[in-house]
Structures are given as C-alpha cells and as structure tokens.
Motif scaffolding. Structure first.
Motif, PDB file in Angstrom:
ATOM      1  N   ALA A 247       6.886  35.027  32.919  1.00  0.00           N
ATOM      2  CA  ALA A 247       7.939  35.851  32.326  1.00  0.00           C
ATOM      3  C   ALA A 247       8.356  36.970  33.272  1.00  0.00           C
ATOM      4  O   ALA A 247       9.551  37.250  33.440  1.00  0.00           O
ATOM      5  CB  ALA A 247       7.464  36.427  30.992  1.00  0.00           C
ATOM      6  N   ARG A 248       7.381  37.600  33.896  1.00  0.00           N
ATOM      7  CA  ARG A 248       7.703  38.689  34.822  1.00  0.00           C
ATOM      8  C   ARG A 248       8.414  38.177  36.066  1.00  0.00           C
ATOM      9  O   ARG A 248       9.311  38.850  36.599  1.00  0.00           O
ATOM     10  CB  ARG A 248       6.436  39.445  35.205  1.00  0.00           C
ATOM     11  N   ARG A 273      10.061  46.276  33.722  1.00  0.00           N
ATOM     12  CA  ARG A 273      11.214  46.639  34.548  1.00  0.00           C
ATOM     13  C   ARG A 273      12.464  46.824  33.681  1.00  0.00           C
ATOM     14  O   ARG A 273      13.543  46.372  34.010  1.00  0.00           O
ATOM     15  CB  ARG A 273      11.455  45.599  35.648  1.00  0.00           C
ATOM     16  N   ASP A 274      12.250  47.466  32.541  1.00  0.00           N
ATOM     17  CA  ASP A 274      13.331  47.793  31.597  1.00  0.00           C
ATOM     18  C   ASP A 274      13.940  46.558  30.938  1.00  0.00           C
ATOM     19  O   ASP A 274      15.035  46.644  30.369  1.00  0.00           O
ATOM     20  CB  ASP A 274      14.435  48.608  32.277  1.00  0.00           C
ATOM     21  N   ASP A 312      26.328  46.409  31.487  1.00  0.00           N
ATOM     22  CA  ASP A 312      26.527  46.324  32.936  1.00  0.00           C
ATOM     23  C   ASP A 312      25.255  46.019  33.706  1.00  0.00           C
ATOM     24  O   ASP A 312      25.317  45.489  34.820  1.00  0.00           O
ATOM     25  CB  ASP A 312      27.157  47.621  33.465  1.00  0.00           C
ATOM     26  N   THR A 313      24.082  46.312  33.124  1.00  0.00           N
ATOM     27  CA  THR A 313      22.836  46.126  33.871  1.00  0.00           C
ATOM     28  C   THR A 313      21.839  45.194  33.200  1.00  0.00           C
ATOM     29  O   THR A 313      20.925  44.696  33.853  1.00  0.00           O
ATOM     30  CB  THR A 313      22.128  47.482  34.080  1.00  0.00           C
ATOM     31  N   GLY A 314      21.976  44.965  31.900  1.00  0.00           N
ATOM     32  CA  GLY A 314      20.997  44.165  31.166  1.00  0.00           C
ATOM     33  C   GLY A 314      19.755  44.925  30.772  1.00  0.00           C
ATOM     34  O   GLY A 314      18.841  44.356  30.163  1.00  0.00           O
ATOM     35  N   ARG A 315      19.700  46.202  31.068  1.00  0.00           N
ATOM     36  CA  ARG A 315      18.523  47.002  30.710  1.00  0.00           C
ATOM     37  C   ARG A 315      18.438  47.184  29.202  1.00  0.00           C
ATOM     38  O   ARG A 315      19.451  47.384  28.531  1.00  0.00           O
ATOM     39  CB  ARG A 315      18.570  48.371  31.392  1.00  0.00           C
ATOM     40  N   GLU A 371       8.173  59.614  28.080  1.00  0.00           N
ATOM     41  CA  GLU A 371       6.935  59.288  28.781  1.00  0.00           C
ATOM     42  C   GLU A 371       6.593  57.818  28.649  1.00  0.00           C
ATOM     43  O   GLU A 371       5.459  57.427  28.460  1.00  0.00           O
ATOM     44  CB  GLU A 371       5.777  60.148  28.263  1.00  0.00           C
ATOM     45  N   ARG A 372       7.636  56.961  28.754  1.00  0.00           N
ATOM     46  CA  ARG A 372       7.366  55.542  28.593  1.00  0.00           C
ATOM     47  C   ARG A 372       6.532  55.027  29.740  1.00  0.00           C
ATOM     48  O   ARG A 372       6.552  55.543  30.852  1.00  0.00           O
ATOM     49  CB  ARG A 372       8.682  54.746  28.532  1.00  0.00           C
ATOM     50  N   ARG A 373       5.803  53.986  29.432  1.00  0.00           N
ATOM     51  CA  ARG A 373       4.999  53.306  30.456  1.00  0.00           C
ATOM     52  C   ARG A 373       5.447  51.865  30.541  1.00  0.00           C
ATOM     53  O   ARG A 373       5.642  51.210  29.529  1.00  0.00           O
ATOM     54  CB  ARG A 373       3.519  53.346  30.092  1.00  0.00           C
ATOM     55  N   THR A 374       5.599  51.362  31.748  1.00  0.00           N
ATOM     56  CA  THR A 374       5.965  49.971  31.939  1.00  0.00           C
ATOM     57  C   THR A 374       4.698  49.139  31.995  1.00  0.00           C
ATOM     58  O   THR A 374       3.732  49.500  32.653  1.00  0.00           O
ATOM     59  CB  THR A 374       6.755  49.793  33.250  1.00  0.00           C
ATOM     60  N   GLY A 375       4.678  48.013  31.287  1.00  0.00           N
ATOM     61  CA  GLY A 375       3.494  47.160  31.245  1.00  0.00           C
ATOM     62  C   GLY A 375       3.066  46.738  32.641  1.00  0.00           C
ATOM     63  O   GLY A 375       3.884  46.378  33.475  1.00  0.00           O
ATOM     64  N   THR A 376       1.769  46.809  32.892  1.00  0.00           N
ATOM     65  CA  THR A 376       1.238  46.429  34.207  1.00  0.00           C
ATOM     66  C   THR A 376       0.148  45.396  34.125  1.00  0.00           C
ATOM     67  O   THR A 376      -0.007  44.570  35.001  1.00  0.00           O
ATOM     68  CB  THR A 376       0.695  47.662  34.953  1.00  0.00           C
ATOM     69  N   GLY A 377      -0.645  45.413  33.073  1.00  0.00           N
ATOM     70  CA  GLY A 377      -1.763  44.472  32.991  1.00  0.00           C
ATOM     71  C   GLY A 377      -1.344  43.185  32.328  1.00  0.00           C
ATOM     72  O   GLY A 377      -0.511  43.178  31.451  1.00  0.00           O
ATOM     73  N   PRO A 378      -1.925  42.051  32.714  1.00  0.00           N
ATOM     74  CA  PRO A 378      -1.559  40.761  32.139  1.00  0.00           C
ATOM     75  C   PRO A 378      -2.089  40.587  30.728  1.00  0.00           C
ATOM     76  O   PRO A 378      -2.960  41.249  30.287  1.00  0.00           O
ATOM     77  CB  PRO A 378      -2.168  39.749  33.088  1.00  0.00           C
TER      78      PRO A 378
END
Length: 378
Positions: A247-248, A273-274, A312-315, A371-378
């Motif tokens: 997915a990533r 990545r938003d 315009d960005t898909g975010r 203070e959002r956090r982007t997922g990093t761990g699988p």
C-alpha cells in the motif's frame, strides 16, 4: 465538488446475491451447493431467527436502508463499492468452490438505487458461475449504465481503470485488483484472450511497481487515483507486513487512496504521506446475519466511509465514518454503544491516527490534525 476538494464514498463488500436476492422482487433460483445449506432462503430464515420477520418482496432500497439517507446528505462526488456477487441467471456453479453468490439481473435496481459510480469486480465471487456468468454480469451492469473496474473480457479490459469525471474537469481513476490471498482461484486471472479478473498473484514490491506503471500510463494532469484491492483473510485485525509495504509503495508511486476490502469487519486505518489507506473496510451489505462463530468482531456493524481529498494534490483533508448495523437484512443506524465500540476498536488497531466519536454519532479523523504523526511502523 466544492472548496477545492473531492468527496468520495467508499465501502466494503456489497453482496446482493443469495439470501438478499431471495427477498427482492425477482429472486433467482435458490439452489446452493454449500454442503450444509442447499437453499438460499435458509439465509433469510437465519436473519429472521435473530432479528424478526423480513418482508418479501422488498423494494430495491431495502438492503441499503439508512445508507441511502447518509449518501443523500453527504452528496459525494464519487461512489465506489466492491460488488461481491455475480449478476446472472446461470446454474453453472464454479467447481471446487465452497460458496457461490449470484443475484438475478432483474434485481439490479437494488444496486442502482445507491447510484454507484464504480462497481469493483476484482474479487473472489464474480466468477462463481464461470466465464459465461462473468459475461452476463458485465453485460447486465453495462445495460444499467454502471461502470466497472477489475474484471473484463481480456486482461486489458480488466486492468483498465474506471474513469469518473468530477466537476472541475478532472477525473477520479479507479483501478481494481484482486489478490489470491482473498480466495481468488489462479485460473480466474484475465489474459490477453481470456476473460477474468485483474489478479494479483502476490503482494510484492514488483507487483506494486507494475501497478504504478499502469497508473502513470493512464493518469492525466488533474486526475485523482484510487486503487481498490480485495485481499487477505476474512477475520482478524492483523494486517500482513507485505500489505503495508504494498500500500505504501502505491502511495510512493502517486496513488492517492488505497481502498482495501475482503475482511468481514473493519481493519486498520493509516494516513501515509498525507494519503488515506484503508486496509479493510468490512462488509457493507450481505446475508450473513444470524451466522455465528466470530461474534467478537461484531460483523453486524458496518461503516460508510466519506473522505475528502484536495482536488489539486490528492492529499487527505478529512475522513468521516458513519456506523450502521445490519438488521432484518437492512442497514439501520448503529446504537450509541456500538458507535462507541467501533471508535475504540479503530483506535486500538490503528497506528498514529486518532478517531473521534462526534456528538452526532459519526466517527471522524480530522486531517491534518494538531501534532499529527505519519504512520511509520508496519
């Protein structure tokens, strides 16, 4: 569309066959070959045993129930469903398969009433009645004016995205894939001269790179891209590492939304990545009411996902989820306690996101959040 955003409605499996087909105006033959159940009407009886009488015949709107009000109020720009049934009158049951779903083509108003813009067909039931049943399905949906993605008369047709225009002149492209891990037989894969589904033999980096190439070949400036994928097991909250990586990799390659389904209950939500990744949307419409064995997952609870993305960005700019409950083979508002349970469950199984239960009973994922956090761990 308004304010520079596009709103999408997504849900999991929409199964209008078998028992649901039997309560509609034009039920097909009820014969089944499931070993323990030989008549589709038995699933109606199961539902009635736990929830009370189900009227028959019902109006086409009956299975959707409260979901139609939700859609009318939200007025999404694009509506995407995974249609997990063949649409055929065929009696040619696919051999070596335990479960077969079919709805009579004359009952298609029960799908059209929700006005889906794209019916995803890359799943493990669209060829339950063979390639002739698939042809009948494709023809019936085309006559009803319904776009499809993920199955076709050749690999080229199965791989091609459905393109939905949006008011600013751009498009939402929907690519659909079915992984063998969801139960799709390898022989169902479409080839250059054979009809079938857009099959994903393995969930791997190489497969993701191939999908990204297809996306880049079709995408035009101003397009938003959704990849809808049928994958994984029916039960459990664990998301395999290879699904996360796949997915990533799609997002890294330019995909804006990953729409996962196959699980009978909702799975993890991620913002990477938003971009929104739904690993499993859970069932939406089916005839499973009264079937016991996995009560801890509350598969009677369903979610209508309404997400907004920047045109315009898909975010991702926001996600609203409306909890529903299946009762008497119809979707109704979920009780307050069940909404709270869903909120707590989604927060427990999802990393780095926080779902909020709003006073109106909806679940929201405001984005971007403080203070959002982007997922990093699988």
């Amino acid at each position: 569309m308004g304010g520079g955003t596009v709103t999408l409605f997504l849900c999991g499996d929409v199964m209008l066959g078998r028992g649901v087909d039997q309560i509609l105006a034009h039920p097909g033959e009820p014969e089944l070959r499931e070993g323990y159940v030989g008549d589709a009407r038995s699933y109606v009886c199961l539902a009635e045993s736990v929830s009370g009488p189900v009227p028959a015949p019902v109006a086409p709107s009956w299975p959707w129930g409260e979901a139609l009000r939700v859609l009318a109020e939200a007025a999404p720009d694009v509506r995407i469903v995974n249609l997990e049934t063949s649409v055929t009158g065929s009696a040619a049951f696919a051999p070596d398969k335990l479960i077969h779903y079919r709805m009579h083509p004359a009952n298609l108003p029960a799908l059209a009433v929700a006005r889906p813009d794209v019916c995803v067909l890359a799943n493990n039931h669209v060829l339950d009645f063979g390639r002739e049943g698939l042809t009948e399905t494709l023809d019936a949906l085309a006559r009803a004016g319904l776009r499809t993605a993920g199955a076709g008369r050749s690999a080229g047709e199965a791989h091609a995205p459905a393109a939905v225009p949006v008011p600013d002149g751009g498009r939402v492209l929907v690519f659909a894939l079915g992984a063998q891990s969801s139960g799709i037989p390898p022989g169902w894969a479409a080839t250059a001269d054979l009809s079938g589904v857009s099959c994903l033999p393995e969930v791997s980096a190489a497969a993701a790179a191939e999908i990204v190439q297809r996306v880049r070949a079709e995408r035009r400036t101003g397009d938003l891209v959704v990849v809808s994928v049928h994958w994984g097991s029916n039960w459990g909250y664990r998301v395999p590492r290879e699904h996360v990586r796949f997915a990533r990799a799609l997002v890294d390659g330019g995909v804006d939304v990953v729409h996962g389904h196959s699980s009978h209950h909702p799975r993890r939500i991620e913002v990477y990545r938003d971009r929104l990744i739904l690993y499993g949307c859970g069932d939406f419409i089916d005839d499973y009411e009264g079937i016991g064995g996995h009560e801890e997952y509350r598969d009677d609870l369903r979610i209508a996902y309404l997400l907004t993305v920047a045109a315009d960005t898909g975010r991702l700019t926001g996600l609203r989820m409306v909890p529903l409950r299946a009762r008497r083979m119809r979707l109704e508002p979920a009780p307050d306690a069940d909404r709270g349970w869903l909120c707590a469950t989604l927060n427990r199984i999802s990393d780095a996101v926080h779902v909020t239960l709003e006073p109106d009973g909806t679940l929201t994922l405001p984005y971007p959040a403080p203070e959002r956090r982007t997922g990093t761990g699988p």
